[in-house]
Design a protein around this motif. Structure first.
Motif, PDB file in Angstrom:
ATOM      1  N   ARG A   1       0.399  -1.338  -0.245  1.00  0.00           N
ATOM      2  CA  ARG A   1      -0.069  -0.082  -0.100  1.00  0.00           C
ATOM      3  C   ARG A   1       1.250   1.463  -0.343  1.00  0.00           C
ATOM      4  O   ARG A   1       2.008   0.922   0.464  1.00  0.00           O
ATOM      5  N   THR A   2       0.814   2.543  -0.806  1.00  0.00           N
ATOM      6  CA  THR A   2       1.194   3.350  -0.809  1.00  0.00           C
ATOM      7  C   THR A   2       1.365   4.783   0.707  1.00  0.00           C
ATOM      8  O   THR A   2       1.608   5.634   0.420  1.00  0.00           O
ATOM      9  N   GLU A   3      -0.281   4.030   1.112  1.00  0.00           N
ATOM     10  CA  GLU A   3      -0.562   5.312   1.709  1.00  0.00           C
ATOM     11  C   GLU A   3       0.330   5.736   2.865  1.00  0.00           C
ATOM     12  O   GLU A   3       1.095   4.795   3.401  1.00  0.00           O
ATOM     13  N   ASN A   4       0.679   6.697   3.843  1.00  0.00           N
ATOM     14  CA  ASN A   4       1.330   7.516   4.731  1.00  0.00           C
ATOM     15  C   ASN A   4       3.285   7.469   4.076  1.00  0.00           C
ATOM     16  O   ASN A   4       3.390   6.562   5.144  1.00  0.00           O
ATOM     17  N   ASN A   5       2.901   7.441   2.697  1.00  0.00           N
ATOM     18  CA  ASN A   5       4.437   7.646   2.237  1.00  0.00           C
ATOM     19  C   ASN A   5       5.104   5.784   2.362  1.00  0.00           C
ATOM     20  O   ASN A   5       5.965   5.301   2.342  1.00  0.00           O
ATOM     21  N   GLY A   6       4.577   4.974   2.430  1.00  0.00           N
ATOM     22  CA  GLY A   6       4.621   3.547   2.045  1.00  0.00           C
ATOM     23  C   GLY A   6       5.265   2.951   0.825  1.00  0.00           C
ATOM     24  O   GLY A   6       4.623   4.094  -0.093  1.00  0.00           O
ATOM     25  N   GLY A   7       4.941   1.715   0.799  1.00  0.00           N
ATOM     26  CA  GLY A   7       5.241   0.888  -0.767  1.00  0.00           C
ATOM     27  C   GLY A   7       6.014   0.051  -0.545  1.00  0.00           C
ATOM     28  O   GLY A   7       7.110   0.654  -1.302  1.00  0.00           O
ATOM     29  N   PHE A   8       6.988  -0.218   0.178  1.00  0.00           N
ATOM     30  CA  PHE A   8       7.431  -1.400   0.234  1.00  0.00           C
ATOM     31  C   PHE A   8       7.446  -2.453   0.878  1.00  0.00           C
ATOM     32  O   PHE A   8       7.150  -1.797   2.250  1.00  0.00           O
ATOM     33  N   ALA A   9       7.685  -3.604   1.112  1.00  0.00           N
ATOM     34  CA  ALA A   9       7.978  -4.826   1.436  1.00  0.00           C
ATOM     35  C   ALA A   9       9.056  -5.943   1.800  1.00  0.00           C
ATOM     36  O   ALA A   9       9.615  -5.855  -0.245  1.00  0.00           O
TER      37      ALA A   9
END
Length: 175
Positions: free
Chosen positions: A46-54
């Motif tokens: 998910r890219t919410e809250n400046n996310g985007g990696f696992a």
């Protein structure tokens, strides 16, 4: 050469999750159970809250591996068509240099991915480090696999999709 990890020897290494939650994101790797990696790296980005990696990462090897007679890493994988990163480390610093190389998968196709050591980029948080030493092949301390919306130097990963992901890993070896 030799096998670093394989499904047939899954208990040889302990793994941990390294998702964007460390920076406030909400992506989630759901495939590790009590530090055990079955070979399926999966979850939701998910890219919410400046996310985007696992990501998943082995704990430090009990004894660093000397791979000085090897040319690279070989992964046998079956993916979802996204671009992943293979990362090797040659120190014990948690946030030390991440020697990274991106690779593309073909949806539902088993493939052999070769990662020549000479192609590993020294990075820290997806920024390329310049002018440092070469990868220390006498001191492989852990390996990592990640999926990120970022490639390097702020560029976006052209094969990244928000939502469910999977990368089935059969083995990780050196050659």
């Amino acid at each position: 050469g030799g096998t670093i990890w394989s499904k047939s020897r899954a208990n040889d290494l302990q793994w941990g999750v390294l998702d964007d939650g460390v920076m406030g994101g909400v992506s989630e790797t759901t495939s590790l159970i009590d530090g055990m990696f079955s070979g399926e790296f999966s979850g939701i980005t998910r890219t919410e809250n400046n996310g985007g990696f696992a990501g998943i990462r082995t704990k430090l090897f009990d004894v660093a591996k000397n791979i000085e007679n090897c040319s690279g890493f070989e992964l046998q994988v079956k993916g979802d068509g996204q671009r992943y990163k293979f990362i090797a480390r040659d120190d014990t610093d948690w946030n030390g240099t991440a020697w990274s190389c991106s690779f593309d998968t073909k949806k539902d196709e088993t493939m052999i991915v070769k990662v020549p050591i000479k192609d590993l980029k020294p990075t820290k948080f997806a920024r390329i480090l310049r002018g440092g030493p070469a990868f220390n092949k006498k001191n492989l301390t852990c390996v990592q696999i990640s999926l990120s919306k970022f490639e390097y130097e702020g560029a976006l990963n052209p094969n990244f999709n928000v939502g469910p992901f999977y990368l089935n890993v059969e083995s990780i070896s050196v050659y």
